[in-house]
Design a protein around this motif. Structure first.
Motif, PDB file in Angstrom:
ATOM      1  N   MET A   1      12.830   3.824 -69.856  1.00 54.83           N
ATOM      2  CA  MET A   1      13.454   3.112 -70.977  1.00 54.83           C
ATOM      3  C   MET A   1      14.785   2.530 -70.541  1.00 54.83           C
ATOM      4  O   MET A   1      15.557   3.196 -69.859  1.00 54.83           O
ATOM      5  N   SER A   2      15.045   1.289 -70.962  1.00 50.20           N
ATOM      6  CA  SER A   2      16.292   0.629 -70.588  1.00 50.20           C
ATOM      7  C   SER A   2      17.465   1.183 -71.389  1.00 50.20           C
ATOM      8  O   SER A   2      17.349   1.462 -72.592  1.00 50.20           O
ATOM      9  N   MET A   3      18.596   1.329 -70.728  1.00 47.65           N
ATOM     10  CA  MET A   3      19.800   1.839 -71.366  1.00 47.65           C
ATOM     11  C   MET A   3      20.456   0.754 -72.208  1.00 47.65           C
ATOM     12  O   MET A   3      20.303  -0.441 -71.945  1.00 47.65           O
ATOM     13  N   LEU A   4      21.224   1.175 -73.204  1.00 52.89           N
ATOM     14  CA  LEU A   4      22.067   0.258 -73.950  1.00 52.89           C
ATOM     15  C   LEU A   4      23.332  -0.020 -73.152  1.00 52.89           C
ATOM     16  O   LEU A   4      23.754   0.785 -72.317  1.00 52.89           O
ATOM     17  N   LYS A   5      23.951  -1.171 -73.416  1.00 51.37           N
ATOM     18  CA  LYS A   5      25.198  -1.504 -72.732  1.00 51.37           C
ATOM     19  C   LYS A   5      26.257  -0.454 -73.059  1.00 51.37           C
ATOM     20  O   LYS A   5      26.462  -0.089 -74.219  1.00 51.37           O
ATOM     21  N   GLY A   6      26.919   0.058 -72.021  1.00 52.52           N
ATOM     22  CA  GLY A   6      27.962   1.059 -72.194  1.00 52.52           C
ATOM     23  C   GLY A   6      27.474   2.486 -72.146  1.00 52.52           C
ATOM     24  O   GLY A   6      28.287   3.420 -72.117  1.00 52.52           O
ATOM     25  N   GLY A 101      24.318 -21.625 -59.896  1.00 51.58           N
ATOM     26  CA  GLY A 101      23.730 -21.548 -61.225  1.00 51.58           C
ATOM     27  C   GLY A 101      24.416 -20.473 -62.041  1.00 51.58           C
ATOM     28  O   GLY A 101      25.399 -19.859 -61.605  1.00 51.58           O
ATOM     29  N   THR A 102      23.925 -20.233 -63.251  1.00 51.63           N
ATOM     30  CA  THR A 102      24.488 -19.220 -64.128  1.00 51.63           C
ATOM     31  C   THR A 102      23.430 -18.170 -64.440  1.00 51.63           C
ATOM     32  O   THR A 102      22.231 -18.384 -64.256  1.00 51.63           O
ATOM     33  N   PHE A 103      23.877 -17.040 -64.958  1.00 47.71           N
ATOM     34  CA  PHE A 103      22.939 -15.980 -65.294  1.00 47.71           C
ATOM     35  C   PHE A 103      22.125 -16.296 -66.544  1.00 47.71           C
ATOM     36  O   PHE A 103      21.125 -15.635 -66.802  1.00 47.71           O
ATOM     37  N   GLY A 104      22.549 -17.304 -67.297  1.00 47.41           N
ATOM     38  CA  GLY A 104      21.714 -17.773 -68.385  1.00 47.41           C
ATOM     39  C   GLY A 104      20.423 -18.398 -67.894  1.00 47.41           C
ATOM     40  O   GLY A 104      19.461 -18.542 -68.655  1.00 47.41           O
ATOM     41  N   GLN A 105      20.380 -18.768 -66.604  1.00 44.97           N
ATOM     42  CA  GLN A 105      19.183 -19.348 -65.990  1.00 44.97           C
ATOM     43  C   GLN A 105      18.353 -18.313 -65.237  1.00 44.97           C
ATOM     44  O   GLN A 105      17.362 -18.674 -64.605  1.00 44.97           O
ATOM     45  N   LEU A 109      16.721 -10.204 -65.678  1.00 47.20           N
ATOM     46  CA  LEU A 109      17.715  -9.533 -64.831  1.00 47.20           C
ATOM     47  C   LEU A 109      17.835  -8.062 -65.220  1.00 47.20           C
ATOM     48  O   LEU A 109      17.992  -7.730 -66.390  1.00 47.20           O
ATOM     49  N   TYR A 110      17.757  -7.190 -64.220  1.00 45.37           N
ATOM     50  CA  TYR A 110      17.889  -5.754 -64.479  1.00 45.37           C
ATOM     51  C   TYR A 110      18.497  -5.065 -63.271  1.00 45.37           C
ATOM     52  O   TYR A 110      18.552  -5.617 -62.173  1.00 45.37           O
ATOM     53  N   VAL A 111      18.941  -3.838 -63.478  1.00 48.19           N
ATOM     54  CA  VAL A 111      19.374  -2.982 -62.385  1.00 48.19           C
ATOM     55  C   VAL A 111      18.721  -1.620 -62.592  1.00 48.19           C
ATOM     56  O   VAL A 111      18.648  -1.110 -63.711  1.00 48.19           O
ATOM     57  N   ARG A 112      18.189  -1.068 -61.498  1.00 50.68           N
ATOM     58  CA  ARG A 112      17.586   0.272 -61.531  1.00 50.68           C
ATOM     59  C   ARG A 112      18.270   1.150 -60.492  1.00 50.68           C
ATOM     60  O   ARG A 112      18.584   0.691 -59.389  1.00 50.68           O
ATOM     61  N   VAL A 113      18.463   2.397 -60.838  1.00 45.80           N
ATOM     62  CA  VAL A 113      18.953   3.392 -59.897  1.00 45.80           C
ATOM     63  C   VAL A 113      17.794   4.340 -59.614  1.00 45.80           C
ATOM     64  O   VAL A 113      17.233   4.946 -60.533  1.00 45.80           O
ATOM     65  N   LEU A 114      17.411   4.429 -58.338  1.00 48.08           N
ATOM     66  CA  LEU A 114      16.256   5.231 -57.930  1.00 48.08           C
ATOM     67  C   LEU A 114      16.693   6.359 -57.011  1.00 48.08           C
ATOM     68  O   LEU A 114      17.588   6.179 -56.173  1.00 48.08           O
ATOM     69  N   ASP A 115      16.068   7.522 -57.172  1.00 51.45           N
ATOM     70  CA  ASP A 115      16.267   8.617 -56.232  1.00 51.45           C
ATOM     71  C   ASP A 115      15.679   8.182 -54.890  1.00 51.45           C
ATOM     72  O   ASP A 115      14.479   7.911 -54.781  1.00 51.45           O
ATOM     73  N   ALA A 116      16.510   8.095 -53.862  1.00 54.79           N
ATOM     74  CA  ALA A 116      16.043   7.589 -52.564  1.00 54.79           C
ATOM     75  C   ALA A 116      15.003   8.504 -51.942  1.00 54.79           C
ATOM     76  O   ALA A 116      14.164   8.047 -51.160  1.00 54.79           O
ATOM     77  N   VAL A 122      16.097   6.924 -61.994  1.00 58.45           N
ATOM     78  CA  VAL A 122      17.155   7.718 -62.616  1.00 58.45           C
ATOM     79  C   VAL A 122      17.740   6.978 -63.812  1.00 58.45           C
ATOM     80  O   VAL A 122      18.047   7.573 -64.841  1.00 58.45           O
ATOM     81  N   ALA A 123      17.893   5.659 -63.678  1.00 61.17           N
ATOM     82  CA  ALA A 123      18.490   4.862 -64.749  1.00 61.17           C
ATOM     83  C   ALA A 123      18.020   3.419 -64.617  1.00 61.17           C
ATOM     84  O   ALA A 123      17.681   2.957 -63.526  1.00 61.17           O
ATOM     85  N   ARG A 124      18.013   2.720 -65.753  1.00 59.00           N
ATOM     86  CA  ARG A 124      17.665   1.296 -65.766  1.00 59.00           C
ATOM     87  C   ARG A 124      18.454   0.609 -66.878  1.00 59.00           C
ATOM     88  O   ARG A 124      18.575   1.130 -67.983  1.00 59.00           O
ATOM     89  N   TYR A 125      18.978  -0.569 -66.543  1.00 58.82           N
ATOM     90  CA  TYR A 125      19.673  -1.394 -67.540  1.00 58.82           C
ATOM     91  C   TYR A 125      19.167  -2.822 -67.424  1.00 58.82           C
ATOM     92  O   TYR A 125      19.176  -3.400 -66.336  1.00 58.82           O
ATOM     93  N   ASP A 126      18.696  -3.393 -68.548  1.00 62.04           N
ATOM     94  CA  ASP A 126      18.220  -4.771 -68.588  1.00 62.04           C
ATOM     95  C   ASP A 126      19.267  -5.635 -69.274  1.00 62.04           C
ATOM     96  O   ASP A 126      19.655  -5.370 -70.424  1.00 62.04           O
ATOM     97  N   SER A 127      19.732  -6.678 -68.582  1.00 60.29           N
ATOM     98  CA  SER A 127      20.711  -7.600 -69.150  1.00 60.29           C
ATOM     99  C   SER A 127      19.987  -8.660 -69.974  1.00 60.29           C
ATOM    100  O   SER A 127      19.070  -9.317 -69.482  1.00 60.29           O
ATOM    101  N   GLN A 128      20.403  -8.820 -71.236  1.00 61.29           N
ATOM    102  CA  GLN A 128      19.693  -9.720 -72.140  1.00 61.29           C
ATOM    103  C   GLN A 128      20.591 -10.735 -72.831  1.00 61.29           C
ATOM    104  O   GLN A 128      20.106 -11.545 -73.622  1.00 61.29           O
ATOM    105  N   ASP A 129      21.886 -10.709 -72.553  1.00 61.21           N
ATOM    106  CA  ASP A 129      22.793 -11.586 -73.309  1.00 61.21           C
ATOM    107  C   ASP A 129      23.616 -12.496 -72.409  1.00 61.21           C
ATOM    108  O   ASP A 129      24.688 -12.958 -72.787  1.00 61.21           O
TER     109      ASP A 129
END
Length: 433
Positions: A1-6, A101-105, A109-116, A122-129
């Protein structure tokens, strides 16, 4: 599940992989991951900035591993060994920057933290704004009561990677804008005669202070520039990019696409039959004295960086999807002894063609901007591909993107096929690893 911002979560792993991902497509700018190691909110020096031009922190705790393509998704990965992070470092900021370019394009976009160690998320955040931002502070790893945690951030910058880096204390080497010319001074009006006045006795001279000791030279600012070769702009001068000395690392990474069709169906069957695809990075060289040869794993012809041919194959990667891929090192301190070099790749086993293969080539000079390009789609039953041609012009080395898929004639080896295509004229005998 994706985390909320903050939001934040504990990070129990001792070593993690931070995966920045997004969806490719027409008009989508390239995206790059980076990390800043912070003490009291700032870097201690430019060495605390880890990115494509500075891929390894001096402590070995943080490394930029590079990009991989899997279907429509592209990932750029950082590895962080939390147990090796210096005690003074309080936070590791994880950033993303968009190139041209910009991130609006940038969709997905997401970031995941994985146990190597296990690959578990371990964590996931999806950027949507995102809208007009060209750089993002997308998340951070930070210490809390002796343990590590990850926080999703999602703070954007419209000033690009340079603005983000500067905000944390990095000195960036960017061309300064020319200062406007000062207006011409008007001639002063003639001065009126001044009345004579009595002079005071001269003040005795003050002894001169001893000269200050010479200061240490200022550190070289971080270079953010990079070069991507395309069909429309296929060549670049190493000297103009600052890459005229030291070692140049040539890296090839690859990944098999998951969907197969056409020649890709044959590739998929071959991979299923023989296991992992094994590609070999090689180089044909011609020295300034006319000597010619090959650097390759076959026949253990690994070369050398300290003596002719000044080219060395670092190893033999059997997977390509790893963080290292196949690597060659070219000693640019001896560039005058190199006349031309063709860097090429062959299929050793695991497939009958390069079809449905995603591969990226990166040339990283020690003192210059990285040069990268993708091979593009293979539409012929090719088992050998010329990647790049490096030519000595007399005053410079020029790198030319080739991405030339060749089809060997029956009974002709891939090496001989490259030889014939580029006019090397060597004699060949069978070899093995």
């Amino acid at each position: 599940m994706s985390m909320l911002k903050g939001a934040n979560v504990p990070v129990p792993a001792q070593s993690v992989r931070v995966e920045l991902g997004w969806n490719s497509g027409p008009g989508v700018p390239d995206v790059d991951a980076s990390a800043l190691l912070l003490v009291a909110g700032k870097v201690r020096s430019d060495a605390d900035f880890v990115f494509y031009n500075q891929p390894r922190h001096s402590s070995g705790a943080v490394r930029h591993e590079g990009k991989q393509t899997g279907g429509p998704t592209i990932t750029d990965t950082l590895s962080v060994e939390l147990s090796r992070v210096e005690p003074a470092v309080e936070r590791i900021v994880l950033a993303a920057s968009a190139d041209a370019g910009t991130f609006g394009q940038v969709p997905g976009l997401y970031v995941r933290v994985l146990d190597a160690a296990t690959g578990a998320e371990v964590a996931r955040y999806d950027s949507q704004d995102a809208t007009v931002e060209t750089a993002f502070l997308i998340g951070e790893l930070y210490r809390r009561q002796g343990a590590w945690k990850f926080r999703s951030v999602g703070q954007g910058y419209s000033s690009g990677l340079g603005g983000l880096a500067t905000d944390f204390g990095i000195s960036v080497d960017e061309p300064a804008a020319a200062a406007p010319a000062a207006p011409a001074a008007r001639p002063a009006p003639p001065s009126a005669p001044t009345p004579s006045v009595a002079t005071t006795p001269p003040v005795p001279p003050v002894p001169a202070a001893p000269p200050a000791p010479p200061s240490a030279p200022a550190p070289t600012p971080v270079r953010l520039s990079k070069v991507t070769l395309t069909k429309e702009a296929p060549s670049v001068s190493l000297a103009k990019q600052g890459g005229s000395s030291g070692a140049m690392r040539v890296n090839l990474t690859w990944q098999v696409r998951k969907q197969f069709k056409g020649w890709g169906a044959k590739l998929g069957r071959a991979v299923a039959m023989h296991g992992d695809l094994d590609l070999d990075l090689c180089a044909l060289y011609e020295l300034s004295d006319g000597r010619k040869g090959v650097v390759q794993a076959l026949g253990n012809a690994f070369g050398s960086v300290s003596r002719p041919p000044y080219i060395q194959l670092d190893g033999d990667d059997r997977t390509g999807g790893s963080n290292t891929g196949e690597n060659l090192t070219i000693n640019l301190d001896h560039k005058n002894e190199l006349r031309r070099v063709v860097i090429f790749v062959t299929i050793y086993e695991g497939a009958r063609s390069f079809a449905d293969l995603d591969a990226t080539v990166t040339l990283q000079p020690l003192n210059g901007a990285p040069i990268d390009f993708s091979l593009g789609e293979c539409t012929v039953p090719s088992t050998v591909c010329a990647l790049a041609l490096i030519t000595n012009t007399g005053s410079d080395l020029v790198v030319q993107r080739e991405a030339n898929f060749l089809v060997p004639a029956r009974g002709v080896s891939p090496q001989r096929t490259i030889d014939q295509a580029y006019g090397w004229g060597m004699n060949w005998t069978p070899g093995r690893k």
